[in-house]
Design an enzyme around this catalytic site. Structure first.
Site, mmCIF file in Angstrom:
data_model
loop_
_atom_site.group_PDB
_atom_site.id
_atom_site.type_symbol
_atom_site.label_atom_id
_atom_site.label_comp_id
_atom_site.label_asym_id
_atom_site.label_seq_id
_atom_site.Cartn_x
_atom_site.Cartn_y
_atom_site.Cartn_z
ATOM 1 N N HIS A 1 -3.809 -5.154 -0.101
ATOM 2 C CA HIS A 1 -3.402 -5.612 1.227
ATOM 3 C C HIS A 1 -3.411 -7.140 1.283
ATOM 4 O O HIS A 1 -4.458 -7.735 1.557
ATOM 5 C CB HIS A 1 -4.356 -5.042 2.286
ATOM 6 C CG HIS A 1 -4.177 -3.576 2.496
ATOM 7 N ND1 HIS A 1 -3.273 -3.068 3.396
ATOM 8 C CD2 HIS A 1 -4.741 -2.516 1.886
ATOM 9 C CE1 HIS A 1 -3.303 -1.743 3.353
ATOM 10 N NE2 HIS A 1 -4.187 -1.384 2.440
ATOM 11 N N GLU B 1 -2.368 -8.983 3.537
ATOM 12 C CA GLU B 1 -2.692 -9.414 4.910
ATOM 13 C C GLU B 1 -4.192 -9.402 5.185
ATOM 14 O O GLU B 1 -4.642 -9.893 6.214
ATOM 15 C CB GLU B 1 -1.934 -8.540 5.923
ATOM 16 C CG GLU B 1 -2.499 -7.134 6.180
ATOM 17 C CD GLU B 1 -2.150 -6.104 5.119
ATOM 18 O OE1 GLU B 1 -1.628 -6.477 4.046
ATOM 19 O OE2 GLU B 1 -2.408 -4.902 5.349
ATOM 20 N N CYS C 1 0.826 -1.215 0.000
ATOM 21 C CA CYS C 1 0.000 0.000 0.000
ATOM 22 C C CYS C 1 0.862 1.269 0.000
ATOM 23 O O CYS C 1 1.539 1.527 -0.979
ATOM 24 C CB CYS C 1 -0.999 -0.038 1.162
ATOM 25 S SG CYS C 1 -2.315 1.188 1.004
#
Lengths: 215, 257
Positions: free
Chosen positions: A194, A196, A83
């Site tokens: 993202h 994650e 990001c």
């Protein structure tokens, strides 16, 4: 124990990056969230996340004397930007009336709002670009291993990177316009989305990173 | 190939336990938020929202532990709402592992709160929850106002204007609940959803009134919402999130399957 350092410069919540890496790391790897230059230097691999505005990110990196340690890591070891950790690698961002960034990759960071033709679009194109969108893998790369072409990842951003050198583009995404959603060059891989927060495919990408030799 | 519309199951959490009961056959403890969240994740939920309805402020910490525990094993975006009064509360939730925090009453009584919070943590983390009720009489042009305290207290604030103002102040997303429809299972207030979705530049999540899969699709196709939130149809396992997505895909809506 080999160390995976997650660079902490006060921008955004690093807990989810930390937890997701721990989830995929092998027993011989330790994940540590750190703003210590020595620890970043001694790490086997480095993750560079980030949230928030470009100006704040650059200011925090400078205040914590982290620009050089991060640049050094990006020159020599497996390095994953996420990001804002992708955006600040570029030369300059349009955000906050213009912010000089780290210039590891030539090119700018541009605002969706100036690019999208929102008045004439059939859909209401919202900013931020938020949610799950497809990523077209434009090159084959060890970090794409086990991830299907066009898989969806979770995005939340209002600016996107526009690298001058097309050869560094590793993934593209369409939000009315086609933008670069992943770049790769030598030991650096960086993504706008993202991993994650992108369920199984995101974890696969992180797992690939924990096993990547940077080549 | 484009941005998918999102389906967001919502869990009401009271003192750290999921309430309203969940009847998944393969869940050992239907009140455990971690188990329920894991299940929704497995079914393909795009995000999960936790609404803390704990009455006593003494027990507010329980939601923090819930978020911590869920964030350890569910790797999709998590939103937490309920009881957020101070910027410090926002920070606590984000540090616990939430990706976004939903604020409502706090924003009504102190509009600058949204500005303050977004300055500190970024717009992408702040969802403004708007509880609106229709106030126009039959025959009059449609008008909705903001209500607080579970829809009991009117504020006199026009819902569309308020949504615009919250976005100006930095809200990254709007969670819009129709208080007329909440709990009725007769479908979203489509006119309200559309009015807000067209008025603001940020994504809008439609909420309140979902009773079947058709309602979810209507929220997107007619209400022009970017995401739909539902609680009871998923809680009681009337439909799985996966079934909801398949239905939406058949209706021509782009979803992540």
């Amino acid at each position: 124990m080999s160390l995976i350092a997650v660079v902490d410069y006060g921008m955004g919540n690093l807990r989810s990056v930390d937890k997701a890496l721990e989830h995929v790391a092998t027993s011989g790897q330790r994940v540590c969230v750190t703003s210590d230059a020595g620890e970043i230097a001694s790490a086997e691999r480095v993750v560079f996340p980030g949230q928030g505005a470009a100006r704040d990110c650059m200011r925090e990196l400078k205040d914590r004397n982290l620009i050089e340690p991060v640049m050094q890591a990006a020159r020599e070891k497996p390095f994953l930007g996420i990001c804002m950790g992708l955006q600040v690698l570029m030369s300059r961002s349009e955000e906050n009336d213009g912010v000089d960034c780290m210039d590891l990759f030539k090119g700018g960071v541009r605002y969706f709002g100036s690019e999208l033709d929102r008045d004439n679009s059939e859909e209401l194109l919202k900013i931020p670009h938020m949610g799950w969108n497809n990523v077209t893998q434009t090159i084959s790369h060890p970090l794409w291993h086990g991830i299907k072409q066009g898989s969806r990842f979770y995005f939340v951003h209002s600016y996107f990177v526009d690298p001058e050198d097309e050869a560094v583009v590793a993934g593209e995404t369409t939000y009315e316009i086609v933008f670069t959603s992943a770049i790769a060059c030598d030991n650096v891989f960086a993504v706008q989305f993202h991993p994650e927060k992108s369920a199984a495919d995101g974890l696969q990408l992180l797992k690939n990173f924990t096993q990547w030799d940077g080549k | 190939m484009s941005l998918a519309k999102r389906i967001i199951p919502c869990l009401d959490v009271d003192n750290g336990r999921v309430v309203k009961g969940v009847k998944f056959v393969d869940i050992r403890d239907a009140g455990d938020p971690v188990e329920v969240a894991r299940r929704y994740d497995k079914e393909g939920a795009d995000e999960i929202t936790f609404l803390d309805i704990t009455a006593s402020s003494d027990n507010r910490d329980t939601i923090v532990h819930v978020v911590e525990n869920v964030a350890e094993e569910v790797f999709i975006p998590l939103t937490v709402g309920g009881g957020i009064r101070k910027v410090e509360d926002v920070r606590t939730m984000l540090n616990a592992g939430a990706d976004k925090v939903a604020v409502n009453t706090a924003a009504v009584f102190n509009p600058d709160f949204v500005k303050e919070a977004t300055d500190r943590v970024g717009s992408q983390c702040i969802v403004v929850a708007i509880d609106a009720k229709q106030v126009s009489a039959q025959g009059e042009p449609l008008r909705w106002e903001i209500f607080t305290h579970g829809g009991r207290k009117p504020t006199g604030l026009d819902a569309v204007e308020w949504a615009r103002k919250m976005v100006e102040n930095g809200a990254g997303e709007i969670l819009l609940t129709s208080m007329d429809r909440d709990g009725t299972k007769i479908g979203f207030d489509i006119a309200l959803t559309r009015a807000i979705a067209e008025a603001v530049s940020v994504p809008v999540i439609a909420s309140g009134g979902v009773g079947n899969l058709e309602h979810l699709a209507e929220g997107i196709l007619e209400g022009l919402a970017d995401a739909v939130l539902a609680a009871s149809i998923f809680h009681f396992a009337e439909y799985s999130v996966h079934e909801a997505k398949e239905y939406m895909a058949e209706s021509g809506i782009e979803v992540r399957l």
